[in-house]
Design a protein around this motif. Structure first.
Motif, PDB file in Angstrom:
ATOM      1  N   VAL A   1      35.798  29.759  33.813  1.00 20.31           N
ATOM      2  CA  VAL A   1      36.494  30.518  34.859  1.00 20.31           C
ATOM      3  C   VAL A   1      35.514  31.493  35.503  1.00 20.31           C
ATOM      4  CG1 VAL A   1      38.389  32.112  35.341  1.00 20.31           C
ATOM      5  CG2 VAL A   1      38.664  30.322  33.600  1.00 20.31           C
ATOM      6  N   HIS A   2      35.391  31.396  36.820  1.00 25.31           N
ATOM      7  CA  HIS A   2      34.523  32.323  37.551  1.00 25.31           C
ATOM      8  C   HIS A   2      35.345  33.577  37.878  1.00 25.31           C
ATOM      9  CE1 HIS A   2      31.705  29.133  37.641  1.00 25.31           C
ATOM     10  NE2 HIS A   2      32.429  28.379  38.440  1.00 25.31           N
ATOM     11  N   VAL A   3      34.875  34.719  37.388  1.00 26.74           N
ATOM     12  CA  VAL A   3      35.634  35.964  37.526  1.00 26.74           C
ATOM     13  C   VAL A   3      34.909  36.901  38.479  1.00 26.74           C
ATOM     14  CG1 VAL A   3      36.668  37.913  36.276  1.00 26.74           C
ATOM     15  CG2 VAL A   3      36.389  35.708  35.126  1.00 26.74           C
ATOM     16  N   VAL A   4      35.678  37.545  39.352  1.00 24.97           N
ATOM     17  CA  VAL A   4      35.124  38.583  40.237  1.00 24.97           C
ATOM     18  C   VAL A   4      35.808  39.900  39.874  1.00 24.97           C
ATOM     19  CG1 VAL A   4      34.758  39.336  42.610  1.00 24.97           C
ATOM     20  CG2 VAL A   4      34.832  36.882  42.066  1.00 24.97           C
ATOM     21  N   LEU A   5      34.999  40.901  39.574  1.00 21.15           N
ATOM     22  CA  LEU A   5      35.528  42.208  39.160  1.00 21.15           C
ATOM     23  C   LEU A   5      35.304  43.234  40.278  1.00 21.15           C
ATOM     24  CD1 LEU A   5      34.125  42.040  35.563  1.00 21.15           C
ATOM     25  CD2 LEU A   5      36.541  42.355  36.095  1.00 21.15           C
ATOM     26  N   PRO A   6      36.126  44.300  40.308  1.00 21.20           N
ATOM     27  CA  PRO A   6      35.933  45.315  41.362  1.00 21.20           C
ATOM     28  C   PRO A   6      34.557  45.980  41.257  1.00 21.20           C
ATOM     29  CG  PRO A   6      37.886  45.791  40.014  1.00 21.20           C
ATOM     30  CD  PRO A   6      37.197  44.637  39.385  1.00 21.20           C
ATOM     31  N   ALA A   7      33.973  46.246  42.402  1.00 29.35           N
ATOM     32  CA  ALA A   7      32.607  46.786  42.426  1.00 29.35           C
ATOM     33  C   ALA A   7      32.517  48.124  41.703  1.00 29.35           C
ATOM     34  CB  ALA A   7      32.136  46.931  43.868  1.00 29.35           C
ATOM     35  N   TYR A   8      33.587  48.946  41.790  1.00 25.94           N
ATOM     36  CA  TYR A   8      33.488  50.277  41.183  1.00 25.94           C
ATOM     37  C   TYR A   8      33.268  50.189  39.676  1.00 25.94           C
ATOM     38  CZ  TYR A   8      38.084  50.279  38.977  1.00 25.94           C
ATOM     39  OH  TYR A   8      39.139  50.008  38.161  1.00 25.94           O
ATOM     40  N   LEU A   9      33.741  49.082  39.070  1.00 26.27           N
ATOM     41  CA  LEU A   9      33.592  48.941  37.621  1.00 26.27           C
ATOM     42  C   LEU A   9      32.138  48.757  37.217  1.00 26.27           C
ATOM     43  CD1 LEU A   9      36.442  46.667  36.265  1.00 26.27           C
ATOM     44  CD2 LEU A   9      36.006  49.064  35.766  1.00 26.27           C
ATOM     45  N   GLN A  10      31.392  48.142  38.091  1.00 23.16           N
ATOM     46  CA  GLN A  10      29.986  47.892  37.771  1.00 23.16           C
ATOM     47  C   GLN A  10      29.272  49.217  37.511  1.00 23.16           C
ATOM     48  OE1 GLN A  10      27.853  45.790  40.821  1.00 23.16           O
ATOM     49  NE2 GLN A  10      26.155  45.289  39.451  1.00 23.16           N
ATOM     50  N   ARG A  11      29.541  50.200  38.376  1.00 25.80           N
ATOM     51  CA  ARG A  11      28.930  51.520  38.223  1.00 25.80           C
ATOM     52  C   ARG A  11      29.552  52.282  37.059  1.00 25.80           C
ATOM     53  NH1 ARG A  11      31.053  55.661  40.781  1.00 25.80           N
ATOM     54  NH2 ARG A  11      32.072  54.275  42.245  1.00 25.80           N
ATOM     55  N   LEU A  12      30.876  52.199  36.980  1.00 27.45           N
ATOM     56  CA  LEU A  12      31.593  53.046  36.024  1.00 27.45           C
ATOM     57  C   LEU A  12      31.302  52.671  34.583  1.00 27.45           C
ATOM     58  CD1 LEU A  12      33.760  55.326  36.073  1.00 27.45           C
ATOM     59  CD2 LEU A  12      35.437  53.526  35.732  1.00 27.45           C
ATOM     60  N   VAL A  13      31.368  51.386  34.274  1.00 27.34           N
ATOM     61  CA  VAL A  13      31.212  51.002  32.868  1.00 27.34           C
ATOM     62  C   VAL A  13      29.917  50.246  32.626  1.00 27.34           C
ATOM     63  CG1 VAL A  13      33.696  50.971  32.531  1.00 27.34           C
ATOM     64  CG2 VAL A  13      32.528  48.845  33.013  1.00 27.34           C
ATOM     65  N   GLY A  14      29.061  50.180  33.646  1.00 23.73           N
ATOM     66  CA  GLY A  14      27.733  49.621  33.437  1.00 23.73           C
ATOM     67  C   GLY A  14      27.688  48.108  33.300  1.00 23.73           C
ATOM     68  N   LEU A  15      28.455  47.401  34.145  1.00 23.15           N
ATOM     69  CA  LEU A  15      28.391  45.933  34.104  1.00 23.15           C
ATOM     70  C   LEU A  15      27.115  45.465  34.789  1.00 23.15           C
ATOM     71  CD1 LEU A  15      32.034  44.981  35.180  1.00 23.15           C
ATOM     72  CD2 LEU A  15      31.108  45.132  32.869  1.00 23.15           C
ATOM     73  N   PRO A  16      26.540  44.355  34.306  1.00 28.95           N
ATOM     74  CA  PRO A  16      25.331  43.862  34.958  1.00 28.95           C
ATOM     75  C   PRO A  16      25.602  43.300  36.358  1.00 28.95           C
ATOM     76  CG  PRO A  16      25.999  42.401  33.160  1.00 28.95           C
ATOM     77  CD  PRO A  16      26.892  43.592  33.102  1.00 28.95           C
ATOM     78  N   ALA A  17      26.808  42.808  36.621  1.00 29.00           N
ATOM     79  CA  ALA A  17      27.129  42.227  37.924  1.00 29.00           C
ATOM     80  C   ALA A  17      28.637  42.274  38.122  1.00 29.00           C
ATOM     81  CB  ALA A  17      26.637  40.779  38.002  1.00 29.00           C
ATOM     82  N   THR A  18      29.073  42.024  39.339  1.00 29.90           N
ATOM     83  CA  THR A  18      30.522  42.008  39.576  1.00 29.90           C
ATOM     84  C   THR A  18      31.097  40.603  39.409  1.00 29.90           C
ATOM     85  OG1 THR A  18      30.124  41.742  41.928  1.00 29.90           O
ATOM     86  CG2 THR A  18      30.504  43.987  41.123  1.00 29.90           C
ATOM     87  N   THR A  19      30.245  39.633  39.203  1.00 24.91           N
ATOM     88  CA  THR A  19      30.752  38.278  38.970  1.00 24.91           C
ATOM     89  C   THR A  19      30.213  37.771  37.637  1.00 24.91           C
ATOM     90  OG1 THR A  19      28.855  37.343  40.122  1.00 24.91           O
ATOM     91  CG2 THR A  19      30.840  37.706  41.426  1.00 24.91           C
ATOM     92  N   CYS A  20      31.015  36.950  36.989  1.00 24.03           N
ATOM     93  CA  CYS A  20      30.552  36.349  35.746  1.00 24.03           C
ATOM     94  C   CYS A  20      31.397  35.113  35.469  1.00 24.03           C
ATOM     95  CB  CYS A  20      30.635  37.318  34.576  1.00 24.03           C
ATOM     96  SG  CYS A  20      32.275  37.936  34.267  1.00 24.03           S
ATOM     97  N   THR A  21      30.944  34.316  34.562  1.00 19.65           N
ATOM     98  CA  THR A  21      31.695  33.114  34.193  1.00 19.65           C
ATOM     99  C   THR A  21      32.119  33.242  32.739  1.00 19.65           C
ATOM    100  OG1 THR A  21      30.467  31.794  35.777  1.00 19.65           O
ATOM    101  CG2 THR A  21      31.608  30.602  34.027  1.00 19.65           C
TER     102      THR A  21
END
Lengths: 109, 371
Positions: free
Chosen positions: A11-31
């Motif tokens: 499943v290709h997932v797209v997360l809100p951009a603000y989360l990338q900054r807030l919780v330190g995600l490497p990208a806003t998309t992932c599988t």
């Protein structure tokens, strides 16, 4: 496609951009790989929270049965926010043709 | 002492300000995080270990921590859940309203005299949580399930547990203050609680002195005299000399008995500061003049501190966590406003100057004295 590939959905997932900054995600998309027999929003969140523990408690609270009130979930273009976390995802998402999008509502003004 | 670090929470992010011991030139870092920051707290064991409670509509509560004085941050445990029986408090109309977790108002770390650090969180709807590495946040449910809980009700800011105080001389003694419920004291580390509201009055309640239901805005303690507590209530400034067993009003001489914060001088346990606000309807200073009022005799008499504070056409508010003191000598006093100003006094309140302006509305200020 091998037998083991048929048993899982990617499943290709797209997360809100603000989360990338807030919780330190490497990208806003992932599988995310989930068992085809349990390809639900809840299972996708489970895998995501396992991969990125800082997401725990951010997208949903335990036992709430849904994502937090100002988030929405789209399977492709279909809003599945209110369908419950245990509903099966549509084939276009489990086949990878469409994305599972978690969207922050426009409640910032 | 090498200086002071101010931890400032605002409606749009946190700011960290630092100055040397003269407290003249301040370096400002921020905004951090972006959401509403109700509390930035420095560990009582290590001034560089910081905890921040951030809230936004999307992710709701996100807790951040830093181990380098606020230069870098990481998200830590965000999972809160009430434990034990489901309970209901009163809504604004008295309607039974099930407890619902909304946000973290207060993070507080136990004093070094208690042993290894334990972090507590005061939350809305009112409850107290305790953090452990193994189990994450667990609720001290004895407080939420206190026999008076059905008559607790939200203040304008919500049903919030905003004050957590530890008695450094008596491990296990914790005070929690809730708006609008009152003060509660535990002598066993937060497991069991008793209401500590005798002597308070509440013009807004039909009963003269109920056990609970008081809109306590803030409670302060001097760590070297922990049996004495000072309180700013929704109408009334009070003092207790017996660890909350009883209270007496000490607001004679103030221009208004309404206000939000109260703090105690770092080295003079009888020197207390409040910021009178006109009324519950009019959240601005009396006559549009921002004044901190100081008592140097434990509340017997009060005098306004005016030098450097706006003396006309000032209609800001000073919220319950937006007044703080440092540990230097002379004691520094800091004040944040809903208009985004940060005022500092390096002489115990005699004179003030703005050290930051045009910030978002200030929700909280904590002053950390750096070794």
């Amino acid at each position: 496609m091998s037998g083991s590939d048929r048993a899982v959905a990617r499943v290709h997932v797209v997360l809100p951009a603000y989360l990338q900054r807030l919780v330190g995600l490497p990208a806003t998309t992932c599988t995310v790989t989930v068992p085809r027999g349990n390809a639900t929003v809840g299972e996708v969140l489970e895998v995501l929270e396992g991969r990125y523990p800082t997401l725990r408690g951010v997208l949903r609270l335990p036992g709430a049965g849904r994502v937090k009130p100002h988030l929405r979930v789209f399977a492709g273009t279909r809003d599945v926010t209110l369908d419950g976390l245990q509903e099966a995802l549509p084939e276009e998402v489990t086949s990878g043709r469409a994305e599972l999008r978690i969207v922050a509502s426009l409640s910032g003004g | 002492m090498t200086g002071v670090r101010l931890l400032v929470g605002t409606r749009k992010g946190a700011f960290v300000l630092e100055a040397g011991p003269d407290r003249r030139r301040w370096r400002v870092r921020g905004p951090l995080f972006g959401g509403e920051v109700f509390c930035v707290h420095a560990s009582s064991h290590d001034p560089d270990r910081l905890y921040a409670a951030v809230w936004s509509p999307w992710s709701e509560v996100v807790l951040q921590r830093s181990s380098d004085g606020g230069r870098t941050w990481e998200v830590f445990n965000n999972v809160f859940g009430y434990e034990g029986p489901t309970t209901a408090h009163q809504g604004f109309s008295g309607d039974p309203t099930p407890w619902q977790f909304k946000r973290v108002w207060r993070l507080a770390s136990t004093p070094p005299a208690w042993g290894p650090e334990v972090v507590f969180a005061g939350v809305e709807d009112a409850a107290l949580f305790r953090l452990s590495e193994e189990d994450g946040w667990s609720e001290m449910q004895g407080l939420r399930c206190h026999p008076t809980h059905e008559r607790w009700m939200p203040g304008a800011g919500g049903l919030c547990l905003h004050t957590v105080l530890f008695d450094p001389t008596r491990p296990g003694r914790v005070y929690a203050a809730i708006s609008a419920a009152g003060v509660f004291r535990s002598d066993d580390g937060g497991h069991t609680w008793k209401a500590a509201n005798k002597g308070l009055s509440a013009k807004y309640l039909p009963e003269e002195q109920p056990e609970a239901g008081y809109c306590v805005h803030k409670v302060a303690m001097h760590p070297e005299r922990p049996n004495v507590l000072f309180m700013q209530k929704h109408y009334g400034v009070y003092r207790s000399d017996d660890a909350g067993e009883s209270w007496r009003a000490i607001d004679a001489g103030l221009p208004s008995d309404f206000g939000f914060p109260v703090v105690v001088h770092a080295h003079e346990p009888d020197t207390v500061y409040v910021v009178p606000i006109t009324s519950d309807e009019q959240h601005y200073p009396p006559a549009g003049a921002l004044r901190v009022w100081r008592s140097r005799d434990g509340g017997e008499t009060w005098a306004p501190l005016t030098r450097g504070l706006p003396d006309r056409r000032c209609y800001v508010n000073v919220l319950r966590d937006a007044l703080a003191t440092d540990q230097l000598d002379p004691c520094g006093v800091y004040l944040g406003t809903t208009g985004g100003q940060l005022f500092a006094s390096a002489d115990a309140g005699e004179s003030w100057r703005a050290i930051a302006s045009y910030l978002p509305p200030v929700l909280s200020v904590e002053a950390v004295t750096l070794p």
